[in-house]
Write an enzyme that holds these catalytic residues in place. Structure first.
Site, short mmCIF file in Angstrom:
data_model
loop_
_atom_site.label_atom_id
_atom_site.label_comp_id
_atom_site.label_asym_id
_atom_site.label_seq_id
_atom_site.Cartn_x
_atom_site.Cartn_y
_atom_site.Cartn_z
N ASN A 6 0.94 -1.13 0.18
CA ASN A 6 0.01 0.13 -0.10
C ASN A 6 0.95 1.15 0.16
O ASN A 6 1.60 1.61 1.08
CB ASN A 6 -0.86 0.04 1.23
CG ASN A 6 -1.45 1.34 1.46
OD1 ASN A 6 -1.61 2.11 0.64
ND2 ASN A 6 -2.37 1.47 2.52
N LYS A 48 -0.19 4.37 -0.05
CA LYS A 48 -0.39 5.44 0.53
C LYS A 48 -0.36 6.66 -0.45
O LYS A 48 -0.30 6.63 -1.62
CB LYS A 48 -0.04 5.53 1.98
CG LYS A 48 -0.26 4.43 2.68
CD LYS A 48 0.28 4.41 4.24
CE LYS A 48 0.09 2.87 4.82
NZ LYS A 48 0.43 3.02 6.43
N HIS A 55 -9.16 1.23 5.28
CA HIS A 55 -7.93 1.35 6.11
C HIS A 55 -8.14 2.26 7.50
O HIS A 55 -8.84 3.20 7.18
CB HIS A 55 -6.82 1.77 4.93
CG HIS A 55 -5.51 2.05 5.74
ND1 HIS A 55 -5.03 2.81 6.60
CD2 HIS A 55 -4.48 1.05 5.44
CE1 HIS A 55 -3.84 2.44 6.73
NE2 HIS A 55 -3.46 1.49 6.13
N GLU A 72 -6.45 4.69 8.15
CA GLU A 72 -6.26 5.98 7.89
C GLU A 72 -7.43 6.85 7.32
O GLU A 72 -7.59 7.85 7.44
CB GLU A 72 -4.99 6.07 6.92
CG GLU A 72 -3.67 5.97 7.82
CD GLU A 72 -2.43 5.37 7.13
OE1 GLU A 72 -2.56 5.42 5.86
OE2 GLU A 72 -1.43 4.60 7.74
N GLU A 112 -4.68 -5.02 10.85
CA GLU A 112 -3.79 -4.00 11.03
C GLU A 112 -4.05 -3.06 12.20
O GLU A 112 -4.60 -2.34 12.28
CB GLU A 112 -3.53 -3.00 9.92
CG GLU A 112 -3.57 -3.52 8.40
CD GLU A 112 -2.82 -2.60 7.45
OE1 GLU A 112 -1.91 -2.76 6.95
OE2 GLU A 112 -3.47 -1.63 7.37
N GLY A 136 3.32 2.11 10.68
CA GLY A 136 4.34 3.33 10.56
C GLY A 136 5.05 3.69 11.89
O GLY A 136 5.83 4.57 11.94
N SER A 179 4.18 -2.16 10.10
CA SER A 179 5.48 -2.31 10.36
C SER A 179 6.21 -3.55 10.10
O SER A 179 6.97 -4.24 10.51
CB SER A 179 5.87 -1.85 11.83
OG SER A 179 5.55 -0.77 12.09
P1 13P Z 1 3.46 0.26 7.50
O1 13P Z 1 4.02 -0.92 6.83
O2 13P Z 1 4.26 1.62 7.09
O3 13P Z 1 3.66 -0.02 9.00
O4 13P Z 1 1.87 0.60 6.86
C1 13P Z 1 0.99 -0.60 7.10
C2 13P Z 1 -0.29 -0.37 6.54
O5 13P Z 1 -0.86 0.59 6.98
C3 13P Z 1 -0.37 -0.85 5.24
O6 13P Z 1 -1.76 -0.62 4.85
#
Ligand code: 13P
Length: 249
Positions: A9, A11, A93, A95, A163, A169, A209
Site C-alpha cells: 500500500n 498510500k 484502512h 487512515e 492492521e 508506521g 511495520s
Molecule cells: P507500515 O508498513 O508503513 O507500517 O504501514 C502498514 C499499512 O498501513 C499498510 O496498509
C-alpha cells in the site's frame, strides 16, 4: 489451500518515477508462487497497470466510493478502478477511518461496491493502542468484522487485513502470540459466519511495520496468509525480500 498474498500500500506516496519500483519487482519475481499486489496512488494506477501488464503482479486502488457514479467530487468508484485495470481495492484502512471518519457501515458499502464491480476488496480492521491496553482487542475485531464485511462474499472477492493501528508506521509490532491470537480469532469468526468453505479459504493478511527483518517470523504464525505493507513496499529493494520470505514460508 489459501494462495499467499504480498500486498503493498503506497498510500499518498509516489510519482511517475516510482514506476521503476514496479518494474524492478516484476524483474525480480518473474514467476512467483504467491500473489503480489501493489496499490499505488490513483494518479499512477493506469500507468502501473501498463508497467505490470505482462506479469501476474496485480494493481489495486486504495479506496473506492460506495456508489457507481454520481456527484461526488474527488471520489473514485469501483467500476472506475476496474476500468483502469485494477483487480483489488483496499477499503476501511485505519487512515481512512481516522482521516475521513469512515464507519463500519461505510466500509461495508465500499466492499459491496468493490465486489459488484468485480474487484477483490481488502477489508482492513484493527484496534487502537487504547483498545489493546484496555484488553478490548478481540471485542473490537469482532465488531469490525460484523460491521465491515458484507453478508454475501466469496473466498476470491474478499481479503481481510488485520492492521493494529498502533503498529502502522511506528516500527512497533505485536508479539507473534498477539498476531496469532487475532488471526485465529478472525478465522473462527469467518467460519462461523460464512461456513467452512469460504471461512477457511479467505486470506487474512497482517499489516503494521512489516519489514524484511521481521517478515519471515510473522509469516510463520498460524492463519497469516501474507502481509499488507506500507513503508517497506515503496522500494523494490525492501519489498522484494518480503515477497521472498512469503514464498519461502
Ligand atoms: P507500515 O508498513 O508503513 O507500517 O504501514 C502498514 C499499512 O498501513 C499498510 O496498509
Amino acid at each position: 489451500m489459501r494462495r499467499k498474498l504480498a500486498a503493498g500500500n503506497w498510500k499518498m506516496n509516489g510519482l511517475s518515477s516510482s514506476l521503476t519500483e514496479i518494474e524492478a519487482l516484476v524483474k525480480a519475481h518473474p514467476d512467483p508462487d504467491i500473489d503480489i499486489l501493489i496499490c499505488p496512488p490513483a494518479t499512477l494506477l493506469s500507468a502501473a497497470v501498463v508497467t505490470a501488464a505482462d506479469h501476474t503482479l496485480a494493481i489495486g486502488g486504495q479506496d473506492c466510493h460506495a456508489h457507481e457514479d454520481g456527484a461526488h467530487t474527488g471520489d473514485i468508484s469501483a467500476p472506475m478502478l476496474k476500468d483502469a485495470g485494477a483487480s483489488y481495492v483496499i477499503v476501511g484502512h485505519s487512515e481512512r477511518r481516522t482521516d475521513h471518519g469512515e464507519t463500519d457501515d461505510d466500509v461495508r458499502g465500499k466492499a459491496r461496491a468493490a465486489m459488484a464491480a468485480g474487484l477483490t476488496a481488502v477489508i482492513c480492521i484493527g484496534e487502537t493502542l487504547e483498545e489493546r491496553e484496555a484488553a478490548n482487542t478481540l471485542e473490537i475485531i469482532a465488531g469490525q468484522l460484523a460491521g465491515s464485511l458484507p453478508d454475501i462474499v466469496t473466498a476470491v472477492n474478499m481479503v481481510i487485513a488485520y492492521e493494529p493501528v498502533w503498529a502502522i508506521g511506528t516500527g512497533k509490532v505485536p508479539t507473534l502470540e498477539q498476531i496469532g491470537e487475532v488471526h485465529d480469532f478472525i478465522r473462527t469468526k469467518l467460519v462461523a459466519r460464512y461456513g467452512d468453505g469460504v471461512g477457511n479459504s479467505t486470506r487474512i493478511l497482517y499489516g503494521g511495520s512489516v519489514k524484511p527483518g521481521n517478515a519471515a517470523e510473522i509469516f510463520a504464525v498460524s492463519n497469516v496468509d501474507g502481509a499488507l505493507v506500507g513503508g517497506a513496499s515503496l522500494k523494490a529493494a525492501d519489498f522484494s525480500p518480503i515477497i521472498a520470505a512469503l514464498e519461502a514460508s
